[in-house]
Design a protein around this motif. Structure first.
Motif, PDB file in Angstrom:
ATOM      1  N   VAL A 153      49.118  29.315  41.667  1.00 43.82           N
ATOM      2  CA  VAL A 153      48.873  30.505  40.844  1.00 43.82           C
ATOM      3  C   VAL A 153      49.504  31.865  40.748  1.00 43.82           C
ATOM      4  O   VAL A 153      49.082  32.308  42.128  1.00 43.82           O
ATOM      5  CB  VAL A 153      47.203  30.577  40.169  1.00 43.82           C
ATOM      6  CG1 VAL A 153      47.236  31.925  39.394  1.00 43.82           C
ATOM      7  CG2 VAL A 153      46.800  29.296  40.308  1.00 43.82           C
ATOM      8  N   GLY A 154      50.293  32.067  40.045  1.00 42.96           N
ATOM      9  CA  GLY A 154      51.003  33.189  40.451  1.00 42.96           C
ATOM     10  C   GLY A 154      52.361  33.053  41.209  1.00 42.96           C
ATOM     11  O   GLY A 154      53.027  32.397  41.765  1.00 42.96           O
ATOM     12  N   GLN A 155      53.345  34.309  41.867  1.00 45.49           N
ATOM     13  CA  GLN A 155      54.725  34.231  42.348  1.00 45.49           C
ATOM     14  C   GLN A 155      53.888  33.952  43.785  1.00 45.49           C
ATOM     15  O   GLN A 155      54.642  32.892  44.124  1.00 45.49           O
ATOM     16  CB  GLN A 155      55.048  35.720  41.829  1.00 45.49           C
ATOM     17  CG  GLN A 155      56.245  36.589  42.954  1.00 45.49           C
ATOM     18  CD  GLN A 155      56.612  37.146  42.792  1.00 45.49           C
ATOM     19  OE1 GLN A 155      56.387  37.711  41.727  1.00 45.49           O
ATOM     20  NE2 GLN A 155      57.668  37.601  43.406  1.00 45.49           N
ATOM     21  N   CYS A 156      53.464  34.552  44.385  1.00 47.00           N
ATOM     22  CA  CYS A 156      53.309  34.412  45.963  1.00 47.00           C
ATOM     23  C   CYS A 156      52.196  33.356  46.201  1.00 47.00           C
ATOM     24  O   CYS A 156      53.118  32.696  47.303  1.00 47.00           O
ATOM     25  CB  CYS A 156      52.915  35.737  46.508  1.00 47.00           C
ATOM     26  SG  CYS A 156      52.067  35.463  48.588  1.00 47.00           S
ATOM     27  N   SER A 179      53.661  36.998  30.334  1.00 50.89           N
ATOM     28  CA  SER A 179      53.648  38.361  30.061  1.00 50.89           C
ATOM     29  C   SER A 179      52.972  39.184  31.816  1.00 50.89           C
ATOM     30  O   SER A 179      53.323  40.380  31.899  1.00 50.89           O
ATOM     31  CB  SER A 179      52.239  38.707  29.533  1.00 50.89           C
ATOM     32  OG  SER A 179      51.249  38.137  29.023  1.00 50.89           O
ATOM     33  N   GLY A 180      52.274  38.353  32.398  1.00 50.03           N
ATOM     34  CA  GLY A 180      51.534  38.502  33.452  1.00 50.03           C
ATOM     35  C   GLY A 180      50.540  39.178  32.601  1.00 50.03           C
ATOM     36  O   GLY A 180      49.682  39.545  32.513  1.00 50.03           O
ATOM     37  N   SER A 181      50.058  40.122  34.339  1.00 49.71           N
ATOM     38  CA  SER A 181      47.949  40.112  34.499  1.00 49.71           C
ATOM     39  C   SER A 181      48.674  41.405  34.578  1.00 49.71           C
ATOM     40  O   SER A 181      47.657  42.472  34.564  1.00 49.71           O
ATOM     41  CB  SER A 181      47.560  39.189  35.615  1.00 49.71           C
ATOM     42  OG  SER A 181      46.937  38.562  34.936  1.00 49.71           O
ATOM     43  N   GLY A 182      49.669  42.337  34.496  1.00 48.90           N
ATOM     44  CA  GLY A 182      49.527  43.843  34.808  1.00 48.90           C
ATOM     45  C   GLY A 182      48.939  44.349  36.064  1.00 48.90           C
ATOM     46  O   GLY A 182      48.128  45.116  35.951  1.00 48.90           O
ATOM     47  N   ASN A 183      48.795  43.936  37.167  1.00 51.20           N
ATOM     48  CA  ASN A 183      48.281  44.248  38.283  1.00 51.20           C
ATOM     49  C   ASN A 183      46.837  44.669  38.099  1.00 51.20           C
ATOM     50  O   ASN A 183      46.235  45.665  38.623  1.00 51.20           O
ATOM     51  CB  ASN A 183      48.777  45.013  38.981  1.00 51.20           C
ATOM     52  CG  ASN A 183      50.223  44.900  39.597  1.00 51.20           C
ATOM     53  OD1 ASN A 183      50.546  44.164  40.139  1.00 51.20           O
ATOM     54  ND2 ASN A 183      51.024  45.888  39.424  1.00 51.20           N
ATOM     55  N   ASN A 184      46.068  44.136  36.833  1.00 49.16           N
ATOM     56  CA  ASN A 184      44.443  44.994  36.200  1.00 49.16           C
ATOM     57  C   ASN A 184      44.046  43.428  36.231  1.00 49.16           C
ATOM     58  O   ASN A 184      43.872  41.289  36.006  1.00 49.16           O
ATOM     59  CB  ASN A 184      44.977  44.616  35.357  1.00 49.16           C
ATOM     60  CG  ASN A 184      43.903  45.199  34.732  1.00 49.16           C
ATOM     61  OD1 ASN A 184      42.353  44.815  34.127  1.00 49.16           O
ATOM     62  ND2 ASN A 184      43.622  46.070  34.344  1.00 49.16           N
ATOM     63  N   TRP A 185      42.607  43.362  37.455  1.00 51.57           N
ATOM     64  CA  TRP A 185      41.948  41.565  37.531  1.00 51.57           C
ATOM     65  C   TRP A 185      41.375  41.303  36.190  1.00 51.57           C
ATOM     66  O   TRP A 185      40.929  40.533  36.415  1.00 51.57           O
ATOM     67  CB  TRP A 185      40.603  42.712  39.105  1.00 51.57           C
ATOM     68  CG  TRP A 185      39.516  41.252  39.148  1.00 51.57           C
ATOM     69  CD1 TRP A 185      39.980  41.022  40.325  1.00 51.57           C
ATOM     70  CD2 TRP A 185      37.758  41.087  38.428  1.00 51.57           C
ATOM     71  NE1 TRP A 185      38.734  39.824  40.147  1.00 51.57           N
ATOM     72  CE2 TRP A 185      37.724  40.059  39.344  1.00 51.57           C
ATOM     73  CE3 TRP A 185      37.866  41.645  36.848  1.00 51.57           C
ATOM     74  CZ2 TRP A 185      36.349  39.813  39.090  1.00 51.57           C
ATOM     75  CZ3 TRP A 185      36.807  41.634  36.819  1.00 51.57           C
ATOM     76  CH2 TRP A 185      35.674  40.557  37.537  1.00 51.57           C
ATOM     77  N   ALA A 186      40.857  43.074  35.719  1.00 51.43           N
ATOM     78  CA  ALA A 186      39.863  42.396  34.290  1.00 51.43           C
ATOM     79  C   ALA A 186      40.594  41.296  33.339  1.00 51.43           C
ATOM     80  O   ALA A 186      40.198  40.772  33.350  1.00 51.43           O
ATOM     81  CB  ALA A 186      39.789  43.920  33.958  1.00 51.43           C
ATOM     82  N   VAL A 187      42.508  41.898  33.467  1.00 47.57           N
ATOM     83  CA  VAL A 187      42.915  40.459  32.929  1.00 47.57           C
ATOM     84  C   VAL A 187      43.222  39.676  32.993  1.00 47.57           C
ATOM     85  O   VAL A 187      43.003  38.522  32.008  1.00 47.57           O
ATOM     86  CB  VAL A 187      44.580  41.633  32.208  1.00 47.57           C
ATOM     87  CG1 VAL A 187      45.549  40.455  31.771  1.00 47.57           C
ATOM     88  CG2 VAL A 187      44.453  42.868  31.377  1.00 47.57           C
ATOM     89  N   GLY A 193      45.888  41.316  46.159  1.00 48.66           N
ATOM     90  CA  GLY A 193      46.052  43.409  45.773  1.00 48.66           C
ATOM     91  C   GLY A 193      46.303  43.298  43.983  1.00 48.66           C
ATOM     92  O   GLY A 193      46.676  43.895  43.065  1.00 48.66           O
ATOM     93  N   GLY A 194      47.072  42.506  43.324  1.00 46.84           N
ATOM     94  CA  GLY A 194      47.308  41.699  42.125  1.00 46.84           C
ATOM     95  C   GLY A 194      46.532  41.957  41.139  1.00 46.84           C
ATOM     96  O   GLY A 194      45.149  41.452  41.584  1.00 46.84           O
ATOM     97  N   GLY A 195      47.249  41.006  39.870  1.00 47.70           N
ATOM     98  CA  GLY A 195      46.319  41.302  39.429  1.00 47.70           C
ATOM     99  C   GLY A 195      45.404  39.598  38.480  1.00 47.70           C
ATOM    100  O   GLY A 195      44.382  38.830  38.702  1.00 47.70           O
TER     101      GLY A 195
END
Length: 435
Positions: A17-20, A111-119, A156-158
């Motif tokens: 899940v996600g880039q990394c 759109s990504g999660s905007g470095n936001n855990w809640a999103v 660290g990210g969303g």
């Protein structure tokens, strides 16, 4: 902002899940194919390969092509790829590993999660819940004996912290009897994501509640190890160099184009190798501060348990001799003085004669958690960026207080265990993070 899931057992499933997470996943699939091709020259589909891949060509149920660097036929990775930004998944689909994935294994947004855990946790977790569960179920149906989920994510990210821990809770809901082991990549204090302390602490609470075992990795420690590897590959001390065909240097890992800044770090996570030196020195290095995936010194703290996974031309007598040699310098908790587990595999990694992976539960992890708590408190005291989280439906300020309370309790458990060092206290509490 990422995570990946691996199901380990007789058959294994990986969800990135996600880039990394997807980049680490590429390194993993790359390495799995290279190692199998190195050992199985004829490319026959066997039990070892079936752990991570399934043969979709019914006409060749007893064989299939598994070559690396060319066309990969008949094989599909036991995987689900999820990314709230589609860039890396698209790179994978255009790279040399593209044929081991198909559209039924992919779930992306733009759109990504905007470095936001809640999103990631609340918004995307709700919107994509049924699709994620459906893909995991279908992938699990292809596993003959599903025994363990192995989740890799960044904190660290969303997406990794938020959606990653949402996936973890879904795994517990849908597969309650299957063990969940998590490798978590923690941000460094100099992380450029200002909200990473919030995301990490919020994710920590979910890990404490839903993971059976957590293996922490720290970004700065990865940087240090990458620098050490670079020095060794360029020609370090005699006998301590790294061959250019070593699995620790895995090329593009299924992606096209030039090496990216984080590729070497992702490769360390994919390998989970703590060192690559001579035999007795290898055991010593595995317990030194220079080879930890956290910036900590385990010898100054208390061991709760330790597992040594050795590959290559190593004998049981070598294991026993080195454990006895190191035992006096490794303080163990009083109620688990014999808390060792060992594993031997005769097949070494590509490019090496032998390797060692040491996994330990040690109270030295407390310093990482204390640093995270301090960085969280600095932000939270000023209520900095809090509104970005509270506007997400389902997110309340109590989530922050509950998360920091959970982290504080975990720190206190490790602190209490540290205080028992050198004392015989048979009723000392066990950590409750693993259930």
């Amino acid at each position: 902002m990422t995570q990946s899931v691996v199901v380990q057992g007789d058959t294994s499933l990986c969800s990135a899940v996600g880039q990394c997470g997807n980049q680490v996943g590429c390194r993993f699939w790359d390495l799995a194919l290279r190692e199998h091709a190195h050992v199985n020259k004829t490319g026959v589909y066997d039990d070892a390969l079936s752990s991570f891949f399934r043969n979709v060509d019914s006409r060749k149920s007893d064989g299939g092509a598994c070559g690396f660097g060319g066309r990969i036929q008949h094989l599909k990775a036991r995987a689900v790829l999820v990314d709230m930004e589609e860039g890396v998944v698209n790179e994978i689909l255009q790279g040399p590993l593209s044929e081991v994935f198909d559209s039924t294994q992919l779930l992306t947004d733009v759109s990504g999660s905007g470095n936001n855990w809640a999103v990631g946790h609340m918004s995307y977790g709700s919107v994509y819940r049924e699709q994620i569960v459906d893909k995991l179920r279908k992938a699990a149906e292809h596993c003959d004996c599903l025994q363990c989920f192995f989740l890799i994510h960044s904190m660290g990210g969303g997406t990794g912290s938020g959606l990653g821990t949402r996936v973890l809770s879904l795994l517990e809901e849908e597969f309650p009897e299957v063990c969940r082991i998590v490798t978590s990549v923690y941000p460094s204090p100099e992380d450029d994501v200002i909200t990473s302390p919030y995301n990490s602490v919020l994710a920590m609470k979910e890990l404490s509640e839903h993971a059976d075992c957590v293996i922490p990795v720290e970004n700065q420690s990865l940087v240090d190890i990458v620098n050490k590897i670079k020095h060794m590959s360029d020609g370090g001390k005699p006998g301590l160099t790294i061959r250019k065909d070593s699995s620790i240097i895995s090329g593009q890992g299924g992606l096209r184009g030039a090496e990216k800044p984080f590729d070497a770090m992702n490769n360390i996570v994919a390998n989970l190798l703590l060192n690559i030196t001579r035999l007795d020195q290898m055991f010593s290095d595995a317990f030194s501060k220079d080879h930890q995936l956290l910036r900590a010194n385990p010898k100054h703290s208390l061991y709760l348990a330790c597992a040594l996974m050795v590959r290559g031309n190593v004998q049981v007598s070598d294991l026993r001799r080195n454990i006895e040699r190191l035992r006096p310098s490794l303080p163990f908790v009083s109620w688990n003085q014999e808390g060792w587990k060992t594993g031997l595999c005769s097949v070494p990694p590509v490019g090496h004669s032998h390797s060692l992976l040491a996994l330990a539960n040690n109270t030295c992890v407390k310093s990482t958690f204390l640093d995270l708590k301090e960085r969280f408190t600095k932000l939270y005291r000023k209520k900095a960026h809090l509104h970005h989280y509270l506007h997400v439906e389902g997110m309340e300020q109590s989530c922050f207080s509950e998360a920091i309370t959970s982290l504080s309790s975990l720190i206190e458990e490790y602190h209490h265990l540290d205080a028992t060092k050198g004392k015989l206290i048979p009723d000392a509490p066990r950590l409750s993070i693993a259930r």
